[in-house]
Motif scaffolding. Structure first.
Motif, PDB file in Angstrom:
ATOM      1  N   MET A 190      -5.572 -17.905   5.177  1.00 30.99           N
ATOM      2  CA  MET A 190      -5.420 -16.410   5.742  1.00 30.99           C
ATOM      3  C   MET A 190      -6.375 -15.956   4.783  1.00 30.99           C
TER       4      MET A 190
ATOM      5  N   SER B 192       4.216 -12.309  12.421  1.00 30.24           N
ATOM      6  CA  SER B 192       3.567 -13.323  12.959  1.00 30.24           C
ATOM      7  C   SER B 192       4.121 -13.053  14.637  1.00 30.24           C
TER       8      SER B 192
ATOM      9  N   CYS C 131      -8.723 -16.009  14.718  1.00 26.67           N
ATOM     10  CA  CYS C 131      -7.528 -16.792  14.926  1.00 26.67           C
ATOM     11  C   CYS C 131      -7.189 -17.960  15.329  1.00 26.67           C
TER      12      CYS C 131
ATOM     13  N   LEU D  63      -0.921 -17.459  13.981  1.00 31.91           N
ATOM     14  CA  LEU D  63      -1.714 -16.849  13.046  1.00 31.91           C
ATOM     15  C   LEU D  63      -0.046 -17.747  11.888  1.00 31.91           C
TER      16      LEU D  63
ATOM     17  N   THR E  24      -1.191 -16.050  19.623  1.00 37.77           N
ATOM     18  CA  THR E  24      -1.884 -15.081  18.792  1.00 37.77           C
ATOM     19  C   THR E  24      -0.502 -15.403  17.448  1.00 37.77           C
TER      20      THR E  24
END
Length: 277
Positions: free
Chosen positions: A133, A34, A249, A119, A115
């Motif tokens: 996920m 991530s 996300c 994640l 981001t």
């Protein structure tokens, strides 16, 4: 053309394996992935928006901020990572106001930094995170694939002709419907007590996923680039591959925070907050 297709297939398989293995293990493995994705997105963003070329000082500060956020993401401290994101967002806005730096600087700070945070938090280190996920992946992939095929089969009015001429309203609706079906199917297996809620969440994520796709198309058209980079053979850049996933996300992360707040609990993963896993 044949060689390019082979390269695209091979690189796609390698990427899928890396992502799926990291998703399966979760914890540190997925947190590192991530963080790396967030850093690569900032790299591409700074080049596309010409921040790296035109504003080297601001870009250097941006890299410091993204590196600090990445360290916080890898260490698993979502609270600190959010504080760092807000801190460097404020600094980026200060550059815009005080030095006339491009407004795309603070936008990129949030786009890349959030981001990695989103994640990593969705996956976490527990089984609920793995299921959550996979739920997000299923929704995003169903949206992408079915929007393309439904749009090609039915056609009709364009969704956003000035941004992405190939996208249609029929494709957008078809992708959203299939995303809801995919999300509810995953929920039926993993979160059997939350299937209706999963349908609603899937719809929200699908809308955000398609918005993310349009957002990246807008950015590339705005700055006259075809691909965000040439990092991935046959596929372009990281932003080209995860544009829809990024916004999905973001939505999942915000929904998890909202549900945690409503329940009066600490910030929980998507699976725990939304589906009671």
């Amino acid at each position: 053309m044949q060689r390019e297709l082979q390269l695209r297939v091979v690189s796609g398989i390698v990427l899928a394996l890396i992502v799926l293995v990291a998703t399966w293990y979760g914890g540190l493995a997925f947190s590192v992935l991530s963080a790396v994705i967030g850093l690569l997105i900032y790299r591409e963003w700074s080049k596309i928006t010409r921040l790296a070329a035109n504003e080297p000082v601001a870009n250097a500060v941006g890299w410091i901020g993204q590196a600090a956020i990445a360290v916080a993401v890898v260490s698993g401290t979502v609270g600190y990572s959010l504080i760092l994101l807000l801190l460097f967002l404020a600094i980026a806005v200060g550059f815009v106001v005080m030095r006339g730096v491009s407004r795309w600087f603070p936008v990129g700070t949030v786009y890349a930094g959030l981001t990695g945070i989103a994640l990593a938090n969705i996956r976490g280190a527990d089984p609920a995170g793995l299921h959550a996920m996979l739920f997000v992946f299923a929704v995003v992939w169903a949206t992408d694939v079915l929007a393309y095929f439904v749009g090609r089969a039915i056609g009709g009015p364009k969704l956003a002709p000035k941004i992405s001429p190939g996208k249609t309203w029929s494709g957008a609706i078809g992708g959203a419907v299939c995303a809801v079906a995919a999300g509810m199917l995953v929920a039926y297996v993993e979160f059997p007590n939350a299937v209706p809620l999963a349908g609603f969440v899937a719809l929200v994520l699908s809308v955000f996923s398609q918005s993310g796709d349009l957002f990246e198309s807008f950015i590339k058209r705005r700055f006259g680039v075809k691909d965000s980079s040439r990092l991935i053979p046959g596929h372009g850049g990281v932003m080209d591959r995860v544009d829809g996933l990024i916004f999905a996300c973001f939505a999942a992360f915000l929904l998890a925070g909202l549900f945690s707040l409503i329940k009066g609990e600490q910030m929980a993963s998507l699976g725990a907050a939304l589906f009671g896993a």
